[in-house]
Design an enzyme around this catalytic site. Structure first.
Site, PDB file in Angstrom:
ATOM      1  CB  SER A   1      -0.974   0.006   1.173  1.00  0.00           C
ATOM      2  OG  SER A   1      -1.900  -1.025   0.990  1.00  0.00           O
TER       3      SER A   1
ATOM      4  CE  LYS B   1      -8.883  -5.700   5.917  1.00  0.00           C
ATOM      5  NZ  LYS B   1      -9.088  -6.469   4.694  1.00  0.00           N
TER       6      LYS B   1
ATOM      7  NE  ARG C   1      -7.545 -24.096   8.461  1.00  0.00           N
ATOM      8  CZ  ARG C   1      -6.475 -23.401   8.806  1.00  0.00           C
ATOM      9  NH1 ARG C   1      -5.263 -23.868   8.521  1.00  0.00           N
ATOM     10  NH2 ARG C   1      -6.586 -22.249   9.420  1.00  0.00           N
TER      11      ARG C   1
ATOM     12  N   GLY D   1      -4.787 -11.120  -7.456  1.00  0.00           N
ATOM     13  CA  GLY D   1      -5.158 -10.229  -6.356  1.00  0.00           C
ATOM     14  C   GLY D   1      -4.587  -8.825  -6.480  1.00  0.00           C
TER      15      GLY D   1
ATOM     16  CG  ASP E   1     -10.893  -5.322   1.157  1.00  0.00           C
ATOM     17  OD1 ASP E   1      -9.922  -4.762   0.607  1.00  0.00           O
ATOM     18  OD2 ASP E   1     -10.818  -5.863   2.277  1.00  0.00           O
TER      19      ASP E   1
ATOM     20  N   GLY F   1     -13.025 -15.824   6.253  1.00  0.00           N
ATOM     21  CA  GLY F   1     -12.512 -14.694   7.038  1.00  0.00           C
ATOM     22  C   GLY F   1     -13.063 -13.379   6.520  1.00  0.00           C
ATOM     23  N   GLY F   2     -12.360 -12.282   6.871  1.00  0.00           N
ATOM     24  CA  GLY F   2     -12.819 -10.943   6.500  1.00  0.00           C
ATOM     25  C   GLY F   2     -12.907 -10.755   4.994  1.00  0.00           C
TER      26      GLY F   2
HETATM   27  P1  NAP Z   1      -8.435 -14.181   7.630  1.00  0.00           P
HETATM   28  O1  NAP Z   1      -9.588 -13.401   8.144  1.00  0.00           O
HETATM   29  O2  NAP Z   1      -7.300 -14.492   8.541  1.00  0.00           O
HETATM   30  O3  NAP Z   1      -9.021 -15.573   6.994  1.00  0.00           O
HETATM   31  C1  NAP Z   1      -8.159 -16.549   6.556  1.00  0.00           C
HETATM   32  C2  NAP Z   1      -8.937 -17.669   5.831  1.00  0.00           C
HETATM   33  O4  NAP Z   1      -7.963 -18.552   5.250  1.00  0.00           O
HETATM   34  C3  NAP Z   1      -9.808 -18.535   6.725  1.00  0.00           C
HETATM   35  O5  NAP Z   1     -10.930 -18.963   6.007  1.00  0.00           O
HETATM   36  C4  NAP Z   1      -8.888 -19.717   7.050  1.00  0.00           C
HETATM   37  O6  NAP Z   1      -9.577 -20.930   7.336  1.00  0.00           O
HETATM   38  C5  NAP Z   1      -8.170 -19.893   5.736  1.00  0.00           C
HETATM   39  N1  NAP Z   1      -6.867 -20.533   5.883  1.00  0.00           N
HETATM   40  C6  NAP Z   1      -5.754 -20.003   6.433  1.00  0.00           C
HETATM   41  N2  NAP Z   1      -4.741 -20.896   6.364  1.00  0.00           N
HETATM   42  C7  NAP Z   1      -5.240 -22.009   5.754  1.00  0.00           C
HETATM   43  C8  NAP Z   1      -4.686 -23.275   5.406  1.00  0.00           C
HETATM   44  N3  NAP Z   1      -3.411 -23.562   5.646  1.00  0.00           N
HETATM   45  N4  NAP Z   1      -5.484 -24.171   4.777  1.00  0.00           N
HETATM   46  C9  NAP Z   1      -6.783 -23.875   4.509  1.00  0.00           C
HETATM   47  N5  NAP Z   1      -7.368 -22.698   4.826  1.00  0.00           N
HETATM   48  C10 NAP Z   1      -6.605 -21.775   5.450  1.00  0.00           C
HETATM   49  O7  NAP Z   1      -7.776 -13.430   6.385  1.00  0.00           O
HETATM   50  P2  NAP Z   1      -8.480 -12.455   5.355  1.00  0.00           P
HETATM   51  O8  NAP Z   1      -8.367 -11.060   5.812  1.00  0.00           O
HETATM   52  O9  NAP Z   1      -9.832 -12.980   5.056  1.00  0.00           O
HETATM   53  O10 NAP Z   1      -7.514 -12.579   4.074  1.00  0.00           O
HETATM   54  C11 NAP Z   1      -7.501 -13.767   3.275  1.00  0.00           C
HETATM   55  C12 NAP Z   1      -6.556 -13.568   2.087  1.00  0.00           C
HETATM   56  O11 NAP Z   1      -7.050 -12.519   1.241  1.00  0.00           O
HETATM   57  C13 NAP Z   1      -5.134 -13.147   2.476  1.00  0.00           C
HETATM   58  O12 NAP Z   1      -4.204 -13.826   1.653  1.00  0.00           O
HETATM   59  C14 NAP Z   1      -5.087 -11.666   2.146  1.00  0.00           C
HETATM   60  O13 NAP Z   1      -3.789 -11.210   1.805  1.00  0.00           O
HETATM   61  C15 NAP Z   1      -6.000 -11.636   0.926  1.00  0.00           C
HETATM   62  N6  NAP Z   1      -6.563 -10.299   0.693  1.00  0.00           N
HETATM   63  C16 NAP Z   1      -6.269  -9.723  -0.505  1.00  0.00           C
HETATM   64  C17 NAP Z   1      -6.759  -8.458  -0.794  1.00  0.00           C
HETATM   65  C18 NAP Z   1      -6.436  -7.842  -2.125  1.00  0.00           C
HETATM   66  O14 NAP Z   1      -6.639  -6.629  -2.279  1.00  0.00           O
HETATM   67  N7  NAP Z   1      -5.982  -8.613  -3.101  1.00  0.00           N
HETATM   68  C19 NAP Z   1      -7.562  -7.770   0.141  1.00  0.00           C
HETATM   69  C20 NAP Z   1      -7.870  -8.411   1.353  1.00  0.00           C
HETATM   70  C21 NAP Z   1      -7.342  -9.667   1.620  1.00  0.00           C
HETATM   71  P3  NAP Z   1     -10.073 -21.280   8.841  1.00  0.00           P
HETATM   72  O15 NAP Z   1     -11.378 -20.572   9.025  1.00  0.00           O
HETATM   73  O16 NAP Z   1     -10.209 -22.758   8.836  1.00  0.00           O
HETATM   74  O17 NAP Z   1      -9.006 -20.789   9.782  1.00  0.00           O
END
Ligand code: NAP
Length: 290
Positions: free
Chosen positions: A24, A73, A159, A255, A109, A135-136
């Site tokens: 960012s 968040k 998962r 992404g 987002d 997640g978020g």
């Molecule tokens: P979060 O709230 O921490 O959620 C993580 C998710 O990933 C949960 O559903 C979790 O499953 C799953 N997970 C994590 N490790 C795993 C594994 N080893 N095997 C299977 N599932 C797994 O994170 P978030 O904020 O939602 O972000 C998720 C992704 O989106 C990140 O990579 C982030 O960088 C990306 N993102 C990208 C943008 C963009 O602009 N491109 C914007 C926002 C986020 P469980 O529920 O089982 O723990």
């Protein structure tokens, strides 16, 4: 990049923990330069126990606005003066505007997801799709899809299946959408679910650096050339998932585009100006070595 700042320079930034891998600052500082705006964007590592104090500091220092990332968040919402309807339905804020001491929260987002998928709106509408993650980021994806793309059915895969189940109930309450099927992330049993999905979205962190060899599935018969596969992971931007899907002829969306478009909306909220997104997207691709 410019290196002269003065009394009127407006400060923006990112709060999160950890924040060191964020792109960012690169995106916003280049955009400020291109638009010749007297703004600067910095990163601040803020732990949950410091969040309340930091928000007081932001108001006290007249910081114009900031982005919010993991783990704040959701928790930040209760500390803001106002939260947009979208952010409130999603249950997460990623952008805050300081409007003369009043902090307003938004979720940009949604804009990043919408702009990435918008060229495929007709294909997605009325079709079955799969979202992996609970997640978020998954919340923002599901909100955007229900609100703007009207899929016939959403397979909600995670998962921890219980979290997918909670999300299903959450979106039924908030948006009255009830065409969900929840599944555990167990790739051998998901081949047909994926194959029947017009759109597959990875909203988990699986495949993210340094675990870049991982993928939500390595089964190539999950993909077809009629599909669109969108991976929210942006580091690396060409994930194993996207490589596998592309090899089967699917349209793949990375992404980075979402990252630039969510930043563009934050930029607009802080400055009132539009971000030169195509230029920034190209610079970012070069910066990350695509
Ligand atoms: P979060 O709230 O921490 O959620 C993580 C998710 O990933 C949960 O559903 C979790 O499953 C799953 N997970 C994590 N490790 C795993 C594994 N080893 N095997 C299977 N599932 C797994 O994170 P978030 O904020 O939602 O972000 C998720 C992704 O989106 C990140 O990579 C982030 O960088 C990306 N993102 C990208 C943008 C963009 O602009 N491109 C914007 C926002 C986020 P469980 O529920 O089982 O723990």
């Amino acid at each position: 990049m410019k290196n002269t700042y003065h009394l009127n320079t407006k400060l923006t930034g990112l709060i999160g923990h950890p924040i060191k891998h964020s792109y960012s600052p690169f995106i916003h500082n280049i955009a400020f330069d291109l638009k010749k705006l007297d703004f600067i964007y910095l990163s601040f590592d803020v732990t949950p126990s410091n969040l309340r104090t930091v928000l007081k500091g932001i108001v006290g220092l007249s910081i114009r606005g900031f982005n919010v990332t993991i783990p704040h968040k959701e928790n930040i919402m209760q500390l803001l003066n106002e939260v947009s309807d979208e952010a409130s339905i999603i249950g997460a804020v990623n952008t805050v505007v300081n409007d003369l001491g009043k902090l307003h929260g938004y979720n940009t987002d949604v804009d990043g997801i919408y702009e990435t998928l918008q060229p495929y709106k007709e294909e997605i509408s009325g079709n079955e799709i799969s979202v992996v993650g609970a997640g978020g980021a998954a919340r923002a994806v599901i909100y955007t899809l229900i609100r703007h793309f009207k899929p016939s059915k959403i397979n909600l895969i995670n998962r921890t299946e219980q979290r997918a189940e909670s999300l299903k109930n959450y979106f039924y309450d908030k948006m009255k959408y009830d065409s969900f099927m929840t599944k555990e992330l167990f790739p051998p049993q998901l081949v047909d679910v994926f194959k029947n999905s017009k759109l597959i979205v990875n909203a988990t962190s699986v495949g993210m650096f340094p675990e870049s060899d991982d993928s939500i599935t390595s089964l190539h018969d999950s993909f077809t050339k009629e599909q669109i596969v969108f991976d929210l992971v942006y580091n690396p931007s060409q994930t194993q998932l996207l490589k596998l899907a592309a090899a089967q002829g699917a349209v793949t969306l990375d992404g980075l585009k979402m990252l630039v478009y969510q930043a563009a909306k934050s930029f607009e909220l802080w400055t009132g100006e539009s971000m030169p997104v195509e230029q920034i997207y190209k610079s970012l691709q070069l910066y990350v070595g695509n």
